[in-house]
Design an enzyme around this catalytic site. Structure first.
Site, PDB file in Angstrom:
ATOM      1  N   THR A  62       0.257  -1.630  -0.379  1.00 41.12           N
ATOM      2  CA  THR A  62       0.045   0.279   0.227  1.00 41.12           C
ATOM      3  C   THR A  62       0.686   1.174  -0.305  1.00 41.12           C
ATOM      4  OG1 THR A  62      -1.707  -1.101   1.520  1.00 41.12           O
ATOM      5  CG2 THR A  62      -2.024   0.844   1.632  1.00 41.12           C
ATOM      6  N   SER A  80      -7.029  -0.258  -2.698  1.00 40.94           N
ATOM      7  CA  SER A  80      -7.425  -0.491  -2.316  1.00 40.94           C
ATOM      8  C   SER A  80      -6.498  -1.185  -4.561  1.00 40.94           C
ATOM      9  CB  SER A  80      -9.013  -0.840  -3.066  1.00 40.94           C
ATOM     10  OG  SER A  80      -9.099  -0.256  -1.990  1.00 40.94           O
ATOM     11  N   GLY A 103       2.687  -2.586   8.284  1.00 43.60           N
ATOM     12  CA  GLY A 103       3.123  -3.782   9.137  1.00 43.60           C
ATOM     13  C   GLY A 103       4.831  -3.852   9.547  1.00 43.60           C
ATOM     14  N   ARG A 121     -25.756 -13.893  34.881  1.00 44.20           N
ATOM     15  CA  ARG A 121     -26.660 -12.295  34.794  1.00 44.20           C
ATOM     16  C   ARG A 121     -27.661 -12.672  35.546  1.00 44.20           C
ATOM     17  NH1 ARG A 121     -24.850  -7.632  37.240  1.00 44.20           N
ATOM     18  NH2 ARG A 121     -26.093  -5.900  36.368  1.00 44.20           N
ATOM     19  N   GLN A 160     -32.547 -11.180  24.953  1.00 44.99           N
ATOM     20  CA  GLN A 160     -31.102 -11.867  24.600  1.00 44.99           C
ATOM     21  C   GLN A 160     -31.346 -12.898  23.928  1.00 44.99           C
ATOM     22  OE1 GLN A 160     -29.198  -9.915  26.410  1.00 44.99           O
ATOM     23  NE2 GLN A 160     -27.805 -10.935  27.600  1.00 44.99           N
ATOM     24  N   GLY A 207     -23.662  -2.817  31.329  1.00 41.32           N
ATOM     25  CA  GLY A 207     -22.779  -2.041  31.673  1.00 41.32           C
ATOM     26  C   GLY A 207     -20.998  -2.623  31.830  1.00 41.32           C
ATOM     27  N   THR A 216     -10.573  -3.725   6.618  1.00 35.89           N
ATOM     28  CA  THR A 216      -9.878  -3.554   5.886  1.00 35.89           C
ATOM     29  C   THR A 216      -8.812  -3.765   4.777  1.00 35.89           C
ATOM     30  OG1 THR A 216     -11.005  -1.005   6.583  1.00 35.89           O
ATOM     31  CG2 THR A 216      -9.156  -1.080   4.809  1.00 35.89           C
ATOM     32  N   GLU A 231      -5.664  -7.010   3.795  1.00 39.07           N
ATOM     33  CA  GLU A 231      -5.896  -7.577   3.265  1.00 39.07           C
ATOM     34  C   GLU A 231      -7.141  -7.341   2.014  1.00 39.07           C
ATOM     35  OE1 GLU A 231      -4.022 -10.599   2.967  1.00 39.07           O
ATOM     36  OE2 GLU A 231      -2.574  -9.331   4.655  1.00 39.07           O
ATOM     37  N   ASP A 289      -9.725  -3.774   1.470  1.00 34.05           N
ATOM     38  CA  ASP A 289     -11.169  -3.521   1.116  1.00 34.05           C
ATOM     39  C   ASP A 289     -12.243  -4.489   1.140  1.00 34.05           C
ATOM     40  OD1 ASP A 289     -12.623  -0.585   2.147  1.00 34.05           O
ATOM     41  OD2 ASP A 289     -14.005  -2.096   0.543  1.00 34.05           O
TER      42      ASP A 289
END
Ligand SMILES: Cc1cc2nc3c(=O)[nH]c(=O)nc-3n(C[C@H](O)[C@H](O)[C@H](O)COP(=O)(O)OP(=O)(O)OC[C@H]3O[C@@H](n4cnc5c(N)ncnc54)[C@H](O)[C@@H]3O)c2cc1C
Length: 453
Positions: A80, A86, A119, A231, A250, A318, A339, A341, A343
């Site tokens: 890149t 891309s 990287g 919970r 849930q 929370g 994104t 390897e 997009d």
């Protein structure tokens, strides 16, 4: 981090070649503990190591394999640029060959061509596979020919002192590589074919991301579902509170996700399996299939996981926000999977284009012929089956029958493909007509809001 991997004696490069399934399992396991460790392994072994193994010659492999495997040669995958991600064919870094010094010269001709997001470069990298446009003197010596994007191994830092090498942007891998006889040769005749081969060798990264993303989804599922079981909130009067997993809302959040996680597990395991086959047989058909499937699954799974991480966080209320429960770090570290390897939007477009091409090839002829042939084949395939989707049988046995499920998926795929094909043909016809007979400007009829917008 590299110290830890070295200490653990992990040497996975041979698996990249011989047994990709084992390699992906190592990356997946490391990523489940710490995503950045999984990414670091991926950059070293899939990207840097993979580019040397897949795109290099025997000489490159002999020279670099051991150093890459032992981590003595940490490296990067430098594709890149600042102005192009891309659109790899738009890369501007240039490689020219200097016959006097017998060197490739890698040049960054403008700021837009600076390699970006690479990287492993900032701290550890000693080498990089740099992707550059190869320019060679034209046959008629009147100028230069653009041979398309090629990969070059470029030393970045001194092996002993770790100091950056002088003129680092334009270093080459030296004359120890193949001697130059003044003739450019490639078994592939065109830039497009060479480009496809260069990128085609790199699907391993996408396979790895699809399976690592599934692994992260497993972790998130496990945390959210276990927590939801333990919970308790509300309950009947004078009785213990009930587990939040007993609430339908849930369950609606978590159970389809759990089912998808299983589906992704099997789908990515299958992908790893056929990728491994491809690496050993190099069968042309398999190469095409793995390319399409890895692009599609990478895009689909990573987008799904990215959304699901937020759902899991919310499902834990929370406490899902507390750093100790890991959703924050999972979400942040996984986000970029969508994104790098490739997009996701661009990858899905590639898959769609490929499917439409196959569709057209299968049913040769003009639009009407294609549609008619398609309908005829669909009728033959589906209506002749003993339990076509249209039978609407609702028994558990029937709905759980894998054969029925596969038929249903096939049916849906064909329908969507046919619909997309017809839409794309109509759109193409529309554009063609508009280009032939351009409409008169009618800006005065458009509301001012749209004009200003
Ligand atoms: C943390 C990180 C690490 C990375 N590591 C590396 C690395 O080690 N080596 C390396 O070479 N690269 C690396 N990359 C680069 C990465 O591969 C690119 O960012 C990626 O390919 C996308 O390119 P881009 O950023 O230029 O986005 P762009 O191509 O500019 O895309 C921007 C937006 O435009 C949309 N878009 C683009 N083209 C089209 C189209 N034709 N149709 C519709 N929409 C379109 C995309 O969907 C996207 O939403 C890394 C990136 C990051 C962020």
């Amino acid at each position: 981090m590299y110290g830890l991997i070295k200490e653990a004696g992990i040497r996975p490069l041979k698996y990249v070649v011989e047994d990709p399934g084992k390699y992906f399992a190592i990356v997946e396991a490391a990523g489940a503990v710490d995503i950045s460790l999984g990414i670091k392994l991926g950059v070293q072994y899939s990207l840097w190591g993979g580019s040397v193994i897949n795109l290099g010659t025997k000489k490159h492999k002999d020279k670099y394999f051991e150093g890459i495997d032992s981590l003595d040669y940490p490296g990067c995958f430098a594709m890149t640029e600042l102005h192009h991600g891309s659109n790899v064919q738009g890369l501007q870094t240039v490689a020219t060959f200097d016959p006097i010094t017998d060197e490739f010269i890698i040049n960054t001709p403008s700021d837009g061509a600076i390699k970006w997001w690479i990287g492993n470069a900032a701290v550890h990298g000693k080498f990089a596979s740099v992707f550059a446009k190869l320019m060679l003197p034209a046959q008629d010596a009147k100028g230069v020919s653009d041979m398309g994007v090629h990969a070059f191994i470029v030393p970045l830092r001194d092996l002993k002192t770790h100091q950056e090498l002088p003129g680092i942007e334009i270093h080459d891998c030296g004359h120890k590589m193949c001697p130059w006889d003044g003739k450019y040769t490639s078994s592939l005749p065109t830039i497009n074919k060479r480009f496809a081969a260069t990128l085609g060798e790199l699907v391993g990264g996408r396979v790895s991301l699809a399976s690592s993303s599934t692994s992260i989804l497993k972790v998130a599922n496990a945390i959210a579902i276990r927590y939801s079981l333990l919970r308790q909130q509300f309950g009947p009067p004078n009785q213990p509170e009930v587990s939040i997993l007993d609430y339908q809302s849930q369950q609606h959040k978590l159970m389809p996700m759990l089912a998808s996680t299983y589906a992704f597990h099997f789908a990515t395991s299958y992908l790893v399996e056929i990728y491994s086959q491809m690496k050993t047989t190099h069968a042309e058909q398999l190469v095409g299939d793995v390319h399409g499937l890895s692009a599609g699954l990478k895009a689909y799974v990573t987008s799904y996981t990215a959304k699901s991480l937020s759902v899991c966080r919310e499902a834990c209320g929370g406490h899902g926000y507390a750093a100790v429960n890991r959703f924050g770090i999972l979400r942040n570290d996984h986000d970029i999977f969508q994104t790098f390897e490739g997009d996701n939007t661009v990858l899905l477009q590639q898959v769609a284009a490929d499917l439409l091409k196959q569709y057209k090839q299968k049913f040769q002829g003009g639009t009407l012929a294609v549609t008619w042939n398609y309908l005829r084949e669909s009728m033959n395939t589906y209506l002749s089956q003993p339990n076509p989707v249209t039978a609407r049988w609702e028994g558990v046995e029937h709905l759980r029958d894998p054969k029925f499920q596969l038929d249903a998926f096939r049916y849906r795929t064909s329908r969507l493909l046919q619909k997309s094909h017809i839409e794309s043909v109509i759109l193409a016809k529309f554009i063609e007509t508009v280009e032939k007979y351009p409409p008169k400007p009618r800006l005065q009829n458009i509301p001012s809001f749209f004009i200003s917008f």
